[in-house]
Design an enzyme around this catalytic site. Structure first.
Site, PDB file in Angstrom:
ATOM      1  N   PRO A 165       0.831  -1.218   0.000  1.00 46.94           N
ATOM      2  CA  PRO A 165       0.000   0.000   0.000  1.00 46.94           C
ATOM      3  C   PRO A 165       0.861   1.263   0.000  1.00 46.94           C
ATOM      4  O   PRO A 165       0.856   2.057   0.951  1.00 46.94           O
ATOM      5  CB  PRO A 165      -0.803  -0.143   1.291  1.00 46.94           C
ATOM      6  N   LYS A 166       1.578   1.486  -1.085  1.00 41.49           N
ATOM      7  CA  LYS A 166       2.572   2.559  -1.139  1.00 41.49           C
ATOM      8  C   LYS A 166       1.999   3.839  -1.731  1.00 41.49           C
ATOM      9  O   LYS A 166       1.251   3.803  -2.709  1.00 41.49           O
ATOM     10  CB  LYS A 166       3.779   2.116  -1.964  1.00 41.49           C
ATOM     11  N   LYS A 167       2.395   4.972  -1.116  1.00 39.36           N
ATOM     12  CA  LYS A 167       2.036   6.289  -1.623  1.00 39.36           C
ATOM     13  C   LYS A 167       3.279   7.166  -1.609  1.00 39.36           C
ATOM     14  O   LYS A 167       4.195   6.972  -0.803  1.00 39.36           O
ATOM     15  CB  LYS A 167       0.935   6.920  -0.760  1.00 39.36           C
TER      16      LYS A 167
END
Length: 256
Positions: free
Chosen positions: A120-122
């Site tokens: 879940p990368k931002k």
């Protein structure tokens, strides 16, 4: 380009100039600062998806410096991992971590992490710095400060064996890829392991953690009640590829 050429060459986007190379991905001198803290158990249960089960009331907040990683370069990452258990179809109970949130400053591992594993990368600006006798971690989302962590530098050396055992546990995340009509085409629980781990040193010390509310960076939704422990360690490792252990769009039980 022929259809056969598309099939032969397609492993990532864009087709003719992928954002990252093919795995495996090896990391050298990967530096971790992990602060374990107590939070609201009700919020943990609200965020952790079945068939995973929450263990306790703690969260691991991590800052990770990756100065040398094949394919992904030099970057920094931060985020939250929640202790969980997973029961396989054969009845084996595995304890590990659910990757709840990740923020980093490099396009290639954002694209590769999301597309391959479902991390879940931002995009954000995390930093891990050595300031005199203190390790300092910060997370900015745009111009806004969202997290600050401090830890005393190498106060007490840790036994590597328990840490190596903890690093051998699996991690879980949800991989979501939408269909062209906006509906979910892939929605899977993925499990992965860190492989070929060589620990080079580990230390504990006093630590503090502050999380600040932000509409698009939600680390503060798991508030800090009390810091339980903190560790600082350095390791070489290979990021193992994932495997699907549950398909949310199909009927059936958890996989092995």
């Amino acid at each position: 380009m022929k259809i056969a050429d598309v099939r032969a060459n397609a492993f990532a986007m864009p087709l003719n100039n992928p954002a990252y190379p093919k795995p495996p991905y090896k990391f050298y001198n990967r530096e971790f600062v992990v602060i374990n803290y107590q939070t609201d158990p009700e919020r943990l249960r609200a965020f952790v998806p079945e068939p995973l089960e929450v263990i306790g009331d703690t969260v691991a907040y991590e800052f990770i410096r990756m100065p040398d990683s094949t394919g992904f370069g030099d970057y920094t990452e931060t985020g939250q991992v929640i202790p969980v258990r997973f029961t396989t179809a054969s009845g084996e109970v595995q304890e590990g971590g659910y990757v709840h949130a990740m923020y980093l400053d490099d396009n290639s591992p954002i694209a590769g992490g999301r597309e391959i594993w479902g991390f879940p990368k931002k995009l954000a600006t995390p930093k891990l710095m050595h300031q005199q006798e203190t390790l300092v971690g910060t997370l900015h989302y745009g111009s806004v400060l969202c997290a600050t962590a401090t830890m005393g530098y190498k106060h007490r050396e840790l036994d590597l064996a328990p840490l190596a055992k903890a690093m051998a546990k699996p991690a879980f995340m949800i991989k979501i890829i939408p269909h062209v009509d906006g509906s979910p085409r892939i929605c899977e629980l993925v499990r992965y392991y860190m492989e070929d781990v060589t620990l080079k040193g580990a230390w504990s010390g006093p630590a503090a953690l502050q999380l600040f509310e932000h509409a698009m960076c939600d680390v503060a939704r798991l508030p800090v009640h009390e810091v339980v422990s903190a560790s600082h360690y350095i390791a070489d490792l290979t990021l193992g590829l994932g495997e699907v252990v549950f398909d949310y769009l199909a009927t059936g039980e958890a996989k092995a």
